[in-house]
Scaffold this active site. Structure first.
Site, short mmCIF file in Angstrom:
data_model
loop_
_atom_site.label_atom_id
_atom_site.label_comp_id
_atom_site.label_asym_id
_atom_site.label_seq_id
_atom_site.Cartn_x
_atom_site.Cartn_y
_atom_site.Cartn_z
N PHE A 235 0.84 -1.19 0.00
CA PHE A 235 0.00 0.00 0.00
C PHE A 235 0.88 1.25 0.00
O PHE A 235 1.72 1.43 0.87
CB PHE A 235 -0.92 -0.03 1.22
CG PHE A 235 -1.96 1.06 1.28
CD1 PHE A 235 -2.75 1.36 0.19
CD2 PHE A 235 -2.16 1.76 2.45
CE1 PHE A 235 -3.73 2.35 0.26
CE2 PHE A 235 -3.13 2.75 2.54
CZ PHE A 235 -3.91 3.04 1.44
N THR B 196 2.14 5.11 0.28
CA THR B 196 1.92 6.26 1.16
C THR B 196 1.05 7.33 0.51
O THR B 196 0.15 7.86 1.17
CB THR B 196 3.28 6.84 1.61
OG1 THR B 196 4.02 5.82 2.29
CG2 THR B 196 3.08 8.03 2.53
N PHE C 228 -1.40 7.00 -1.42
CA PHE C 228 -2.80 6.56 -1.36
C PHE C 228 -3.33 6.63 0.07
O PHE C 228 -4.50 6.97 0.28
CB PHE C 228 -2.94 5.15 -1.93
CG PHE C 228 -2.55 5.08 -3.38
CD1 PHE C 228 -3.31 5.73 -4.34
CD2 PHE C 228 -1.42 4.41 -3.78
CE1 PHE C 228 -2.95 5.70 -5.69
CE2 PHE C 228 -1.04 4.36 -5.11
CZ PHE C 228 -1.81 5.01 -6.07
N MET C 229 -2.49 6.33 1.07
CA MET C 229 -2.91 6.49 2.46
C MET C 229 -3.21 7.96 2.74
O MET C 229 -4.23 8.29 3.35
CB MET C 229 -1.82 5.98 3.41
CG MET C 229 -2.21 6.09 4.89
SD MET C 229 -0.88 5.76 6.04
CE MET C 229 0.10 7.26 5.88
N GLY D 105 -4.07 10.22 0.56
CA GLY D 105 -5.30 10.55 -0.14
C GLY D 105 -6.54 10.13 0.63
O GLY D 105 -7.53 10.86 0.69
N MET E 297 -6.71 9.82 3.90
CA MET E 297 -6.81 10.72 5.06
C MET E 297 -7.44 12.04 4.65
O MET E 297 -8.32 12.57 5.34
CB MET E 297 -5.43 10.95 5.67
CG MET E 297 -4.85 9.75 6.38
SD MET E 297 -3.13 10.05 6.85
CE MET E 297 -2.87 8.76 8.05
N GLU E 298 -7.00 12.60 3.52
CA GLU E 298 -7.56 13.86 3.04
C GLU E 298 -9.03 13.70 2.67
O GLU E 298 -9.85 14.58 2.95
CB GLU E 298 -6.77 14.39 1.85
CG GLU E 298 -5.45 15.00 2.23
CD GLU E 298 -4.96 15.99 1.20
OE1 GLU E 298 -5.41 17.16 1.24
OE2 GLU E 298 -4.14 15.57 0.36
N GLY F 23 -6.91 21.25 1.05
CA GLY F 23 -5.87 20.92 1.99
C GLY F 23 -4.76 21.95 1.93
O GLY F 23 -4.36 22.38 0.84
N HIS G 148 3.83 7.10 7.97
CA HIS G 148 3.32 5.81 7.48
C HIS G 148 4.18 4.77 8.18
O HIS G 148 5.34 4.59 7.85
CB HIS G 148 3.46 5.74 5.95
CG HIS G 148 2.72 4.60 5.35
ND1 HIS G 148 2.56 4.49 3.99
CD2 HIS G 148 2.09 3.52 5.88
CE1 HIS G 148 1.87 3.40 3.72
NE2 HIS G 148 1.58 2.79 4.85
N ARG H 252 -7.28 22.02 6.65
CA ARG H 252 -8.02 22.38 5.44
C ARG H 252 -8.53 23.81 5.59
O ARG H 252 -8.86 24.25 6.69
CB ARG H 252 -9.21 21.44 5.20
CG ARG H 252 -8.78 20.00 4.97
CD ARG H 252 -9.90 19.12 4.50
NE ARG H 252 -10.29 19.39 3.13
CZ ARG H 252 -9.61 18.98 2.06
NH1 ARG H 252 -8.50 18.29 2.20
NH2 ARG H 252 -10.04 19.26 0.84
#
Length: 131
Positions: A31, A33, A35-36, A38, A40-41, A60, A67, A113
């Site tokens: 997986f 980082t 994408f992780m 993304g 979270m956002e 953002g 990670h 944000r």
């Protein structure tokens, strides 16, 4: 009014398209980082959206995450955002963000944000194309 403590969670299964090797942030089929981050956002965006008026959005402005553990293809991951602070003028929103897979925590951090007027923001952005 934006509520401190409001939470939102997103979930997905890791596929070959969501790996570090695929996005170029690493060489292994785990997986990625980006994408992780993304996820979270997306959780923060979705958490804030119900509090916005028509024509408003959010972008953002800051992200500080780690990670901490790898996740293989085929495992489910989820990310959560929780509103922790609203600026005095109500335009800057801080979040605690976290991510997990089926075996435990994989990442955490903070995200900010800004609430924006969508039309004004896009006009400012597109003005960069003018000569």
């Amino acid at each position: 009014m934006v509520e401190i403590g409001n939470k939102f969670q997103v979930q997905q299964t890791v596929t070959g398209q969501l790996t570090a090797a695929q996005v170029g942030s690493g060489a292994l089929p785990v997986f990625g980082t980006p994408f992780m981050i993304g996820m979270m956002e997306n959780a923060a965006l979705s958490c804030l959206q119900p509090f916005l008026a028509d024509g408003q959005g959010s972008v953002g402005t800051h992200l500080n995450v780690s990670h901490d553990a790898p996740t293989p293809v085929g495992m489910t991951v989820w990310a959560e955002a929780e509103i922790t602070h609203v600026s005095e003028n109500g335009k800057m929103i801080d979040f605690k963000v976290s991510a997990w897979d089926e075996k435990g925590p994989i990442g955490s951090g903070t995200h900010t944000r800004a609430i924006i007027n969508n039309e004004r923001f896009l006009n400012k952005c597109n003005a960069k194309l003018e000569k």
